[in-house]
Design a protein around this motif. Sequence first.
Motif, PDB file in Angstrom:
ATOM      1  N   ALA A  18     -96.100   8.518 -80.330  1.00 43.88           N
ATOM      2  CA  ALA A  18     -97.515   8.444 -80.674  1.00 43.88           C
ATOM      3  C   ALA A  18     -97.702   7.863 -82.069  1.00 43.88           C
ATOM      4  CB  ALA A  18     -98.155   9.833 -80.588  1.00 43.88           C
ATOM      5  N   LEU A  92    -108.838   7.013 -77.012  1.00 39.76           N
ATOM      6  CA  LEU A  92    -108.348   8.358 -77.305  1.00 39.76           C
ATOM      7  C   LEU A  92    -107.912   9.081 -76.027  1.00 39.76           C
ATOM      8  CD1 LEU A  92    -107.778  10.638 -79.260  1.00 39.76           C
ATOM      9  CD2 LEU A  92    -110.191  11.309 -79.105  1.00 39.76           C
ATOM     10  N   PRO A  93    -108.744   9.104 -74.941  1.00 35.50           N
ATOM     11  CA  PRO A  93    -108.239   9.726 -73.705  1.00 35.50           C
ATOM     12  C   PRO A  93    -107.037   8.992 -73.120  1.00 35.50           C
ATOM     13  CG  PRO A  93    -110.384   8.678 -73.347  1.00 35.50           C
ATOM     14  CD  PRO A  93    -110.164   8.722 -74.817  1.00 35.50           C
ATOM     15  N   LEU A  96    -104.110  10.482 -75.112  1.00 33.43           N
ATOM     16  CA  LEU A  96    -103.865  11.882 -74.737  1.00 33.43           C
ATOM     17  C   LEU A  96    -103.308  11.998 -73.322  1.00 33.43           C
ATOM     18  CD1 LEU A  96    -107.063  13.564 -76.254  1.00 33.43           C
ATOM     19  CD2 LEU A  96    -104.759  13.454 -77.218  1.00 33.43           C
ATOM     20  N   ALA A 100     -99.662  13.571 -72.331  1.00 34.94           N
ATOM     21  CA  ALA A 100     -99.555  14.689 -71.394  1.00 34.94           C
ATOM     22  C   ALA A 100     -98.745  14.297 -70.162  1.00 34.94           C
ATOM     23  CB  ALA A 100    -100.952  15.168 -70.995  1.00 34.94           C
TER      24      ALA A 100
END
Length: 268
Positions: A18, A92-93, A96, A100
Amino acid sequence: MIQTAMPYILLLPAALLAAAALLLGHRLPFARGLAQWLAPVALLLTMLALLLCREQMLPESSHAFWLALGLAGCAGGVAILCAFFPRRGCYLPVLLLGLAGGYIAALGAVQHVGLQATVGCGSYVLVVLLGGMGLTASTPAVQQPDVPTAELPPAEPEALPEGPAAGTLSILAGEYAGNQIQIAQRESLYIGGDGTRCQLVLTLPEMPPCLCRVQWLSQKDTYLVSNYAANGLCYESGLFLPAHGMVEVRGGSQFLFGSEQAPLFRVE
């Protein structure tokens, strides 16, 4: 012992990945365009891998089917968001979801070592990279056209020609927000941050010396907008105008500007 600690061990490469993605987005000049075009493709690739190879990609669990279905649905929804609304916040999603899903796929790869598990992890690594790059990418600097100074009248915006046979441009941002400018036939309105090149000078963040030119075509009652900045001027839909290209639009068209894509002006 190692098998028990594996969920915690995988947190370190996820954090490093990241951080690398965010750094690449800040450093690479083409990061914004790369994320805009490839993020939806990478998300659809993860969705396809989950639906076809969930037994090899996910850890052994009685809820593996529902976990795969949920991750695939999220990937499809975020892919549509990136494809039709390519704004900074939509990445951003992506980041993420990539972290995940990649973490879960990595746990599954520990149990199911093979080509399918490797492809699944690789697809999520690509999603994380593109999401981080799109989140931190800035509007790239471009070379501005050499607009002849002699063609530009030295008048301030309020001194532009007015009359019934003229088009109207409404300013929506900057120090002249709320004002309207009349554009007569065979005259051009240059917009940017350099007062020696442009009649409408706006002191906004990321404003290039010469952003665009607006002309009114009286015979068609349309407007000709020439864009001089890559990823600078865009439609209300979020799609950017082609760099160094011209588009013809009708009255009522609104244009956005900047990485936040805030309204800049509207032709009436």
